[in-house]
Write a protein that holds these residues in place. Structure first.
Motif, PDB file in Angstrom:
ATOM      1  N   PRO A  63       0.828  -1.213   0.000  1.00  0.00           N
ATOM      2  CA  PRO A  63       0.000   0.000   0.000  1.00  0.00           C
ATOM      3  C   PRO A  63       0.862   1.262   0.000  1.00  0.00           C
ATOM      4  N   GLY A  64       0.556   2.175  -0.876  1.00  0.00           N
ATOM      5  CA  GLY A  64       1.296   3.429  -0.964  1.00  0.00           C
ATOM      6  C   GLY A  64       2.418   3.410  -1.979  1.00  0.00           C
ATOM      7  N   ASP A  65       2.919   2.212  -2.335  1.00  0.00           N
ATOM      8  CA  ASP A  65       4.025   2.136  -3.293  1.00  0.00           C
ATOM      9  C   ASP A  65       3.636   2.698  -4.655  1.00  0.00           C
ATOM     10  N   TRP A  66       2.420   2.378  -5.097  1.00  0.00           N
ATOM     11  CA  TRP A  66       2.015   2.819  -6.434  1.00  0.00           C
ATOM     12  C   TRP A  66       1.904   4.343  -6.506  1.00  0.00           C
ATOM     13  N   LYS A  67       1.527   4.961  -5.391  1.00  0.00           N
ATOM     14  CA  LYS A  67       1.414   6.422  -5.374  1.00  0.00           C
ATOM     15  C   LYS A  67       2.782   7.080  -5.532  1.00  0.00           C
ATOM     16  N   ARG A  68       3.793   6.503  -4.867  1.00  0.00           N
ATOM     17  CA  ARG A  68       5.140   7.062  -4.987  1.00  0.00           C
ATOM     18  C   ARG A  68       5.659   6.920  -6.421  1.00  0.00           C
ATOM     19  N   LEU A  69       5.346   5.785  -7.038  1.00  0.00           N
ATOM     20  CA  LEU A  69       5.715   5.607  -8.446  1.00  0.00           C
ATOM     21  C   LEU A  69       4.995   6.628  -9.329  1.00  0.00           C
ATOM     22  N   ALA A  70       3.704   6.811  -9.064  1.00  0.00           N
ATOM     23  CA  ALA A  70       2.914   7.759  -9.853  1.00  0.00           C
ATOM     24  C   ALA A  70       3.475   9.170  -9.741  1.00  0.00           C
ATOM     25  N   GLU A  71       3.840   9.559  -8.523  1.00  0.00           N
ATOM     26  CA  GLU A  71       4.420  10.891  -8.321  1.00  0.00           C
ATOM     27  C   GLU A  71       5.748  11.022  -9.065  1.00  0.00           C
ATOM     28  N   HIS A 113      -8.183  -4.440  -0.477  1.00  0.00           N
ATOM     29  CA  HIS A 113      -6.985  -4.522  -1.316  1.00  0.00           C
ATOM     30  C   HIS A 113      -7.152  -3.720  -2.614  1.00  0.00           C
ATOM     31  N   SER A 114      -7.946  -2.652  -2.538  1.00  0.00           N
ATOM     32  CA  SER A 114      -8.159  -1.804  -3.719  1.00  0.00           C
ATOM     33  C   SER A 114      -6.852  -1.245  -4.254  1.00  0.00           C
ATOM     34  N   TYR A 115      -5.875  -1.051  -3.350  1.00  0.00           N
ATOM     35  CA  TYR A 115      -4.607  -0.453  -3.780  1.00  0.00           C
ATOM     36  C   TYR A 115      -3.931  -1.283  -4.873  1.00  0.00           C
ATOM     37  N   LYS A 116      -4.197  -2.593  -4.888  1.00  0.00           N
ATOM     38  CA  LYS A 116      -3.592  -3.442  -5.913  1.00  0.00           C
ATOM     39  C   LYS A 116      -4.150  -3.104  -7.299  1.00  0.00           C
ATOM     40  N   GLU A 117      -5.467  -2.946  -7.359  1.00  0.00           N
ATOM     41  CA  GLU A 117      -6.077  -2.568  -8.638  1.00  0.00           C
ATOM     42  C   GLU A 117      -5.684  -1.146  -9.015  1.00  0.00           C
ATOM     43  N   HIS A 118      -5.588  -0.268  -8.012  1.00  0.00           N
ATOM     44  CA  HIS A 118      -5.152   1.104  -8.286  1.00  0.00           C
ATOM     45  C   HIS A 118      -3.755   1.096  -8.909  1.00  0.00           C
ATOM     46  N   GLY A 119      -2.873   0.296  -8.333  1.00  0.00           N
ATOM     47  CA  GLY A 119      -1.514   0.211  -8.856  1.00  0.00           C
ATOM     48  C   GLY A 119      -1.473  -0.345 -10.264  1.00  0.00           C
ATOM     49  N   ASN A 120      -2.288  -1.353 -10.521  1.00  0.00           N
ATOM     50  CA  ASN A 120      -2.328  -1.948 -11.858  1.00  0.00           C
ATOM     51  C   ASN A 120      -2.811  -0.937 -12.891  1.00  0.00           C
ATOM     52  N   ARG A 121      -3.855  -0.196 -12.547  1.00  0.00           N
ATOM     53  CA  ARG A 121      -4.377   0.818 -13.468  1.00  0.00           C
ATOM     54  C   ARG A 121      -3.336   1.901 -13.732  1.00  0.00           C
TER      55      ARG A 121
END
Length: 442
Positions: free
Chosen positions: A355-363, A383-391
């Motif tokens: 959780p939170g890793d995808w946001k740092r990548l996005a930034e 576990h929505s963060y997993k789908e968020h990261g995939n998108r």
């Protein structure tokens, strides 16, 4: 008909006030009409709509019967409840021979008058697509008119709204009428777009009709998008319409498309280069509208477009044909060529990122706060963060491919920079393992 000789009333009426003569005329039964006229029936009997037998003869194009009724003394100027006379009836049904008889033989050109809706014979012929009638009224009898009726509709409005393409073309060739508006502020182009009459929309645009005249703060493009009519949208965009025009809710066509979630329409509009920063009266951009509608696919398409146009603005020297061998699209990618990359993104998002890793990548990759927030609005559980990261990764892959970046290298560096060296090394090891297997197989 033999029963008429037994003393029956030939003028008897049914519940609609119609007599035997009404039915004989409408059925084009000349023998029955002659027999009834011999019995001296009332030739001007009106039914409950004010229609007399002579109306029906003109309506159905029965010239011989019409002449019989005239000889029997039928009133030639009679009008029904709508103010229609025999000239109107003939014009509506393209019976040119009836009009010729009325004007040439009966010398009744004065029947060219307005009905109770303000329509003359020429207007009614246009409304019903009677091209032969229009041509005859113009060239032979000087009865052409583009005067609007009581609603403000011109013959061009009526022909376009009812998809009478040949009539529209004739009117455009013969008159300068183009952008007149009716009582509701509608142009002929607006009405054609509202009724999804793509052929009429095209010829009206080619004739120079203005696609940017607003009706109740609504442009033809708004209507075409609401109707999801791709050809009409294409014609309007090709004609150079104002793609950023706003309606009474301050929404562009892009806002409307996002709310309706019509993928093909959204795709077409995104390619047209809409200003995606425009806000409606509620302060929502098209992206915000898509988020509110909970349309994740549309959200991702808009973010792809935002990032694509930002990249294009930063690299004005580049051309679309240079940076991609595939046609530009913002839809979900289902190509076999990118299947492995998409699988890699799914594996990273669902199995390696926390959780939170995808946001740092996005930034790190330049996603805006609004874009991250839009992705995060989707809720699929704890576990929505997993789908968020995939998108987010799929959106990034879209832009990275367009920019012709080294995807593996950029992804590895992104993971390292955002403090996820463990995931970066694992991805690299798996990639090397896959490459080794492929070499062994070959």
């Amino acid at each position: 008909m033999k029963t008429l000789g037994r003393g029956l009333n030939a003028n008897a009426k049914n519940v609609d006030n119609r007599t035997a003569l009404h039915y004989a005329v409408s059925g084009k039964n000349t023998e029955a009409v002659q027999l009834l006229l011999q019995r001296r029936v009332k030739v001007d009997q009106k039914d409950k709509f004010g229609i007399t037998p002579i109306h029906l003869a003109a309506w159905f194009g029965s010239l011989h019967i019409l002449k019989l009724l005239v000889q029997a003394g039928a009133e030639q100027k009679v009008e029904n409840e709508d103010g229609l006379n025999i000239l109107h009836c003939a014009a509506i049904n393209n019976h040119t021979e009836i009009v010729e008889y009325i004007v040439n033989d009966l010398q009744m050109k004065e029947l060219d008058k307005e009905d109770k809706s303000g329509n003359r014979a020429f207007t009614l012929a246009a409304e019903h697509g009677c091209v032969q009638m229009l041509d005859m009224l113009m060239t032979q009898y000087n009865m052409a008119t583009m005067k609007p009726n009581e609603r403000g509709d011109t013959p061009l409005h009526l022909a376009a709204r009812n998809d009478h393409l040949d009539a529209v073309q004739l009117l455009l060739q013969s008159f300068d009428t183009r952008d007149e508006v009716n009582m509701d502020g509608e142009t002929a182009l607006y009405q054609a777009a509202d009724h999804s009459q793509e052929g009429c929309v095209l010829v009206l645009l080619e004739a120079g009709c203005d696609p940017n005249i607003l009706t109740d703060l609504e442009a033809p493009l708004h209507l075409a998008v609401k109707n999801s009519h791709i050809p009409v949208i294409h014609f309007l965009l090709a004609a150079g319409c104002d793609i950023n025009a706003t309606d009474k809710r301050s929404q562009t066509a892009m806002h409307i498309a996002a709310e309706l979630a019509k993928i093909d329409v959204v795709e077409m509009l995104l390619k047209a280069g809409f200003d995606l920063t425009i806000q409606d009266k509620q302060g929502k951009t098209a992206l915000g509208v898509a988020v509110r509608a909970d349309e994740a696919i549309i959200v991702d398409m808009i973010i792809k477009a935002e990032r694509y146009y930002a990249w294009m603005k930063a690299n004005p020297e580049l051309n679309e044909t240079v940076h991609s061998e595939y046609p530009l699209t913002f839809k979900l990618d289902h190509r076999n060529e990118t299947k492995q990359l998409r699988s890699m993104a799914w594996h990273l998002a669902y199995e390696l990122l926390k959780p939170g890793d995808w946001k740092r990548l996005a930034e790190h990759w330049g996603f805006t706060k609004e874009q991250v927030s839009a992705i995060e609005e989707q809720w699929t559980g704890q576990h929505s963060y997993k789908e968020h990261g995939n998108r987010m990764l799929l959106i990034w892959l879209h832009g990275a491919e367009v920019a012709q970046l080294s995807l593996a290298k950029e992804l590895y560096q992104g993971l390292v920079v955002t403090g996820n060296s463990k995931a970066a090394n694992k991805m690299r090891m798996e990639e090397q393992s896959t490459s080794s297997k492929n070499c062994s197989i070959s």
